[in-house]
Design a protein around this motif. Sequence first.
Motif, PDB file in Angstrom:
ATOM      1  N   GLY A   1      -5.771  66.594  -5.723  1.00  0.00           N
ATOM      2  CA  GLY A   1      -4.578  66.758  -6.566  1.00  0.00           C
ATOM      3  C   GLY A   1      -3.946  65.439  -6.976  1.00  0.00           C
ATOM      4  N   MET A   2      -4.732  64.357  -6.963  1.00  0.00           N
ATOM      5  CA  MET A   2      -4.186  63.023  -7.226  1.00  0.00           C
ATOM      6  C   MET A   2      -4.615  62.446  -8.581  1.00  0.00           C
ATOM      7  N   LEU A   3      -5.425  63.192  -9.319  1.00  0.00           N
ATOM      8  CA  LEU A   3      -6.008  62.628 -10.536  1.00  0.00           C
ATOM      9  C   LEU A   3      -4.954  62.233 -11.564  1.00  0.00           C
ATOM     10  N   GLU A   4      -3.877  62.996 -11.648  1.00  0.00           N
ATOM     11  CA  GLU A   4      -2.848  62.664 -12.646  1.00  0.00           C
ATOM     12  C   GLU A   4      -2.038  61.414 -12.276  1.00  0.00           C
ATOM     13  N   ARG A   5      -2.164  60.978 -11.029  1.00  0.00           N
ATOM     14  CA  ARG A   5      -1.473  59.750 -10.616  1.00  0.00           C
ATOM     15  C   ARG A   5      -2.402  58.544 -10.649  1.00  0.00           C
ATOM     16  N   VAL A   6      -3.653  58.777 -11.052  1.00  0.00           N
ATOM     17  CA  VAL A   6      -4.644  57.703 -10.962  1.00  0.00           C
ATOM     18  C   VAL A   6      -5.272  57.436 -12.319  1.00  0.00           C
TER      19      VAL A   6
ATOM     20  N   MET B   1      -3.300  55.831  -1.055  1.00  0.00           N
ATOM     21  CA  MET B   1      -2.212  55.110  -1.747  1.00  0.00           C
ATOM     22  C   MET B   1      -1.506  56.021  -2.740  1.00  0.00           C
ATOM     23  N   ALA B   2      -2.278  56.841  -3.467  1.00  0.00           N
ATOM     24  CA  ALA B   2      -1.678  57.734  -4.467  1.00  0.00           C
ATOM     25  C   ALA B   2      -0.711  58.711  -3.807  1.00  0.00           C
ATOM     26  N   ARG B   3      -1.065  59.178  -2.621  1.00  0.00           N
ATOM     27  CA  ARG B   3      -0.216  60.133  -1.895  1.00  0.00           C
ATOM     28  C   ARG B   3       1.148  59.558  -1.533  1.00  0.00           C
ATOM     29  N   ALA B   4       1.212  58.221  -1.433  1.00  0.00           N
ATOM     30  CA  ALA B   4       2.469  57.590  -1.019  1.00  0.00           C
ATOM     31  C   ALA B   4       3.395  57.312  -2.202  1.00  0.00           C
ATOM     32  N   LEU B   5       2.899  57.522  -3.409  1.00  0.00           N
ATOM     33  CA  LEU B   5       3.685  57.168  -4.597  1.00  0.00           C
ATOM     34  C   LEU B   5       4.819  58.153  -4.848  1.00  0.00           C
ATOM     35  N   PRO B   6       5.927  57.642  -5.403  1.00  0.00           N
ATOM     36  CA  PRO B   6       6.975  58.553  -5.853  1.00  0.00           C
ATOM     37  C   PRO B   6       6.541  59.215  -7.160  1.00  0.00           C
ATOM     38  N   ALA B   7       7.285  60.230  -7.597  1.00  0.00           N
ATOM     39  CA  ALA B   7       6.978  60.884  -8.874  1.00  0.00           C
ATOM     40  C   ALA B   7       6.955  59.818  -9.966  1.00  0.00           C
ATOM     41  N   GLY B   8       5.951  59.883 -10.824  1.00  0.00           N
ATOM     42  CA  GLY B   8       5.860  58.920 -11.923  1.00  0.00           C
ATOM     43  C   GLY B   8       5.103  57.655 -11.550  1.00  0.00           C
ATOM     44  N   GLY B   9       4.762  57.493 -10.270  1.00  0.00           N
ATOM     45  CA  GLY B   9       4.002  56.319  -9.845  1.00  0.00           C
ATOM     46  C   GLY B   9       2.532  56.451 -10.207  1.00  0.00           C
ATOM     47  N   GLN B  10       1.829  55.315 -10.210  1.00  0.00           N
ATOM     48  CA  GLN B  10       0.421  55.349 -10.613  1.00  0.00           C
ATOM     49  C   GLN B  10      -0.428  54.308  -9.876  1.00  0.00           C
ATOM     50  N   VAL B  11      -1.654  54.694  -9.562  1.00  0.00           N
ATOM     51  CA  VAL B  11      -2.659  53.744  -9.082  1.00  0.00           C
ATOM     52  C   VAL B  11      -3.651  53.517 -10.208  1.00  0.00           C
ATOM     53  N   VAL B  12      -3.823  52.263 -10.594  1.00  0.00           N
ATOM     54  CA  VAL B  12      -4.922  51.916 -11.496  1.00  0.00           C
ATOM     55  C   VAL B  12      -6.045  51.422 -10.603  1.00  0.00           C
ATOM     56  N   THR B  13      -7.213  52.058 -10.673  1.00  0.00           N
ATOM     57  CA  THR B  13      -8.313  51.667  -9.789  1.00  0.00           C
ATOM     58  C   THR B  13      -9.563  51.349 -10.601  1.00  0.00           C
TER      59      THR B  13
END
Length: 258
Positions: A142-147, A111-123
């Motif tokens: 490389g997804m930690l900053e989006r999660v 899911m994180a890979r599909a996000l646009p810049a600035g998007g976020q997954v709260v898990t």
Amino acid sequence: MSGPYLTPESIYFGQPTPVGFIGSLLLLAICCMLFADMKNTWTEVDEYFGDLLAPRDELLDAALEANEKAGLPAIGVSRLQGKFLFLLVKILQARRVLEIGTLGGYSTIWMARALPAGGQVVTLEVDPKHAEVARENLGRAGMLERVDLRLGRALTTLADLHAAGAGPFDLVFIDADKENNPGYLEWAMKLARPGTVIVVDNVVRDGRVIDAGTSDLDLLGTRRMAEMMAAHPRLSATAMQTVGAKGYDGFALAMVTE
Ligand code: SAH
Ligand code: DHB
Ligand code: MG
């Protein structure tokens, strides 16, 4: 009914004749073989489409390997299901995704890979070991900053999120302890906006969901959740049965209306 034949009566009523008993066993064995064969086919079809549409990549494979090495159960989504979640994020143009049940972060990475810049997954994850493995997997990918990975009982961390004014989320993926699915749906509604999509994993469980007399808390939780979806004036929902490498299961999908 005493001839050496496998008659319907001997199968259905289990006549206590040697032929009836052996016949029943034979039928059971044949059914088991056919079922095993179907399951092989489901897995092979998953591999066929998986190789075409969700080809293996190093980072997702590394996450699965790390999960196995750390002794995490292999109960995450399949790669085609991961791709489905990825596409949902894209289709919805989701920027804020909420996931309940992280495990090793395999579905989170998709899911994180599909996000646009600035998007976020709260898990949300309750098991510190799962969360630690997930953090490593997300970092490697490389997804930690989006999660935003939050450790704790989801019913508690959801209340915290709500109190802090988090959301609204565009997509909510509910995939934790099924017993609490009713509570998760309630929180998802509070953290949603019109148009928010809610996906609930594992709602079929080999068909056991239809057992109205069950005392299994997970099944009861999922059945209650489905009834809530049906009765909720702001939800429009469906349920899809699935087969594949992970067996026979399914997911519910709902959209918040208005
Ligand atoms: N979404 C993951 C799989 C999640 S498995 C994937 O597809 O890759 C379910 C996870 O929910 C497990 O890691 C389990 O520890 C977690 N869980 C169970 N009960 C929970 C609770 N009360 N709060 C938060 N997480 C919970
Ligand atoms: C199982 C599978 C899941 O996707 C899940 O979230 C929980 C359990 C299982 O196969 O047991
Ligand atoms: Mg699941």
